[in-house]
Design a protein around this motif. Structure first.
Motif, PDB file in Angstrom:
ATOM      1  N   SER A   1      15.734  47.059  25.538  1.00  0.00           N
ATOM      2  CA  SER A   1      16.748  46.043  25.234  1.00  0.00           C
ATOM      3  C   SER A   1      16.124  44.662  25.020  1.00  0.00           C
ATOM      4  O   SER A   1      16.574  43.664  25.580  1.00  0.00           O
ATOM      5  CB  SER A   1      17.787  45.980  26.358  1.00  0.00           C
ATOM      6  OG  SER A   1      18.399  47.237  26.531  1.00  0.00           O
ATOM      7  N   ALA A   2      15.085  44.617  24.196  1.00  0.00           N
ATOM      8  CA  ALA A   2      14.382  43.365  23.909  1.00  0.00           C
ATOM      9  C   ALA A   2      14.396  43.103  22.407  1.00  0.00           C
ATOM     10  O   ALA A   2      14.652  44.001  21.605  1.00  0.00           O
ATOM     11  CB  ALA A   2      12.937  43.444  24.410  1.00  0.00           C
ATOM     12  N   ALA A   3      14.108  41.868  22.036  1.00  0.00           N
ATOM     13  CA  ALA A   3      13.968  41.521  20.623  1.00  0.00           C
ATOM     14  C   ALA A   3      12.671  42.135  20.094  1.00  0.00           C
ATOM     15  O   ALA A   3      11.671  42.170  20.822  1.00  0.00           O
ATOM     16  CB  ALA A   3      13.951  40.013  20.446  1.00  0.00           C
TER      17      ALA A   3
ATOM     18  N   GLU B   1       1.168  43.381  17.052  1.00  0.00           N
ATOM     19  CA  GLU B   1       1.015  43.499  18.497  1.00  0.00           C
ATOM     20  C   GLU B   1       2.296  43.020  19.158  1.00  0.00           C
ATOM     21  O   GLU B   1       2.865  42.007  18.753  1.00  0.00           O
ATOM     22  CB  GLU B   1      -0.171  42.662  18.969  1.00  0.00           C
ATOM     23  CG  GLU B   1      -0.423  42.752  20.455  1.00  0.00           C
ATOM     24  CD  GLU B   1      -1.673  41.991  20.867  1.00  0.00           C
ATOM     25  OE1 GLU B   1      -2.678  42.662  21.161  1.00  0.00           O
ATOM     26  OE2 GLU B   1      -1.637  40.746  20.877  1.00  0.00           O
ATOM     27  N   MET B   2       2.724  43.762  20.171  1.00  0.00           N
ATOM     28  CA  MET B   2       3.952  43.427  20.883  1.00  0.00           C
ATOM     29  C   MET B   2       3.718  43.518  22.389  1.00  0.00           C
ATOM     30  O   MET B   2       2.953  44.363  22.848  1.00  0.00           O
ATOM     31  CB  MET B   2       5.063  44.422  20.530  1.00  0.00           C
ATOM     32  CG  MET B   2       5.347  44.567  19.053  1.00  0.00           C
ATOM     33  SD  MET B   2       6.447  45.957  18.681  1.00  0.00           S
ATOM     34  CE  MET B   2       8.008  45.316  19.270  1.00  0.00           C
ATOM     35  N   LYS B   3       4.381  42.633  23.120  1.00  0.00           N
ATOM     36  CA  LYS B   3       4.484  42.763  24.579  1.00  0.00           C
ATOM     37  C   LYS B   3       5.945  42.493  24.893  1.00  0.00           C
ATOM     38  O   LYS B   3       6.464  41.404  24.641  1.00  0.00           O
ATOM     39  CB  LYS B   3       3.586  41.797  25.325  1.00  0.00           C
ATOM     40  CG  LYS B   3       3.687  41.983  26.836  1.00  0.00           C
ATOM     41  CD  LYS B   3       2.793  41.056  27.614  1.00  0.00           C
ATOM     42  CE  LYS B   3       3.000  41.275  29.110  1.00  0.00           C
ATOM     43  NZ  LYS B   3       2.287  40.263  29.898  1.00  0.00           N
ATOM     44  N   LEU B   4       6.625  43.522  25.412  1.00  0.00           N
ATOM     45  CA  LEU B   4       8.053  43.458  25.669  1.00  0.00           C
ATOM     46  C   LEU B   4       8.322  43.787  27.127  1.00  0.00           C
ATOM     47  O   LEU B   4       7.635  44.619  27.715  1.00  0.00           O
ATOM     48  CB  LEU B   4       8.784  44.487  24.800  1.00  0.00           C
ATOM     49  CG  LEU B   4       8.478  44.489  23.303  1.00  0.00           C
ATOM     50  CD1 LEU B   4       9.035  45.739  22.653  1.00  0.00           C
ATOM     51  CD2 LEU B   4       9.039  43.239  22.659  1.00  0.00           C
ATOM     52  N   SER B   5       9.331  43.149  27.668  1.00  0.00           N
ATOM     53  CA  SER B   5       9.767  43.467  29.026  1.00  0.00           C
ATOM     54  C   SER B   5      11.273  43.611  29.016  1.00  0.00           C
ATOM     55  O   SER B   5      11.971  42.877  28.311  1.00  0.00           O
ATOM     56  CB  SER B   5       9.363  42.362  30.004  1.00  0.00           C
ATOM     57  OG  SER B   5       7.971  42.307  30.124  1.00  0.00           O
TER      58      SER B   5
END
Length: 163
Positions: free
Chosen positions: A88-90, A110-114
Motif C-alpha cells: 500500500s505504498a506509492a 530502484e525502490m525502497k518501500l515500507s
C-alpha cells in the motif's frame, strides 16, 4: 558466549545461465514459476527465492515475447506498481545503473518501500531493483519484516549482474 554456530546469512553466488544473471543469495534458493498477465498477454515469470532471518531475497525473471521497448516498459510498470500495491505504498522509483557481467551497465529502477502487507497488515520493507535487458525483465527484491542492515542489502544488489 555466542549462541548457535550457523550464521543468518550464508551467502553463495548463484549463476542462472538460462535467464542471464548472477547474484549472491543468503541461503540455498528454491525455484518457482507462474504465468502473469501483462497488457493482456500471458508471460512466464520464474523466481529464485532464498530466506534468511526475517527476510526473503528473490530474483524474478519475466520472459518477454520480444525485446520491444514498449513491451519492456509495460513489464517494468507492472512489476513496479505490483510491488508498491503489495505494501500500500506509492510506486516511487529512482534510476540506478545495473552492471553487466561483460562490463558496462544498463539503466534500471530502484525502490525502497515500507508499508503494511497481507491479511494481518504486518509491517514490511521492500527493497527492489527492476531492469529490462533483451527479452527479459528482472525484479531483484528483498522483502523484510523490518529494515535490514545496509551491508546485507548491498551484498545482494551489488552482486546482481546481467549477462
Amino acid at each position: 558466549m555466542l549462541a548457535g554456530c550457523s550464521p543468518t546469512y550464508d551467502w553463495r553466488t548463484v549463476m542462472n545461465n538460462d535467464k542471464g544473471y548472477t547474484v549472491d543469495l543468503p541461503a540455498k534458493p528454491s525455484s518457482d514459476s507462474r504465468q502473469i498477465g501483462i497488457g493482456g498477454t500471458q508471460m512466464p515469470m520464474t523466481m529464485q527465492i532464498a530466506e534468511a532471518g526475517n527476510a526473503v531475497f528473490a530474483v524474478g525473471t519475466v520472459s518477454l515475447p520480444s525485446d520491444d521497448p514498449q513491451t519492456q516498459s509495460a513489464a517494468l510498470d507492472f512489476l513496479r506498481t505490483g510491488l508498491a500495491r503489495n505494501v500500500s505504498a506509492a510506486p516511487d522509483a529512482r534510476t540506478v545503473q545495473i552492471p553487466l557481467a561483460a562490463g558496462g551497465q544498463v539503466p534500471g529502477l530502484e525502490m525502497k518501500l515500507s508499508g503494511k502487507a497481507g491479511e494481518q497488515r504486518e509491517a514490511r520493507t521492500v527493497y527492489a531493483r527492476l531492469v529490462a535487458h533483451g527479452r527479459h525483465v528482472y525484479q531483484a527484491a528483498i522483502i523484510a519484516s523490518a529494515p535490514l542492515p545496509q551491508e546485507q542489502v548491498d551484498q545482494f544488489f551489488q552482486s546482481f549482474q546481467l549477462y
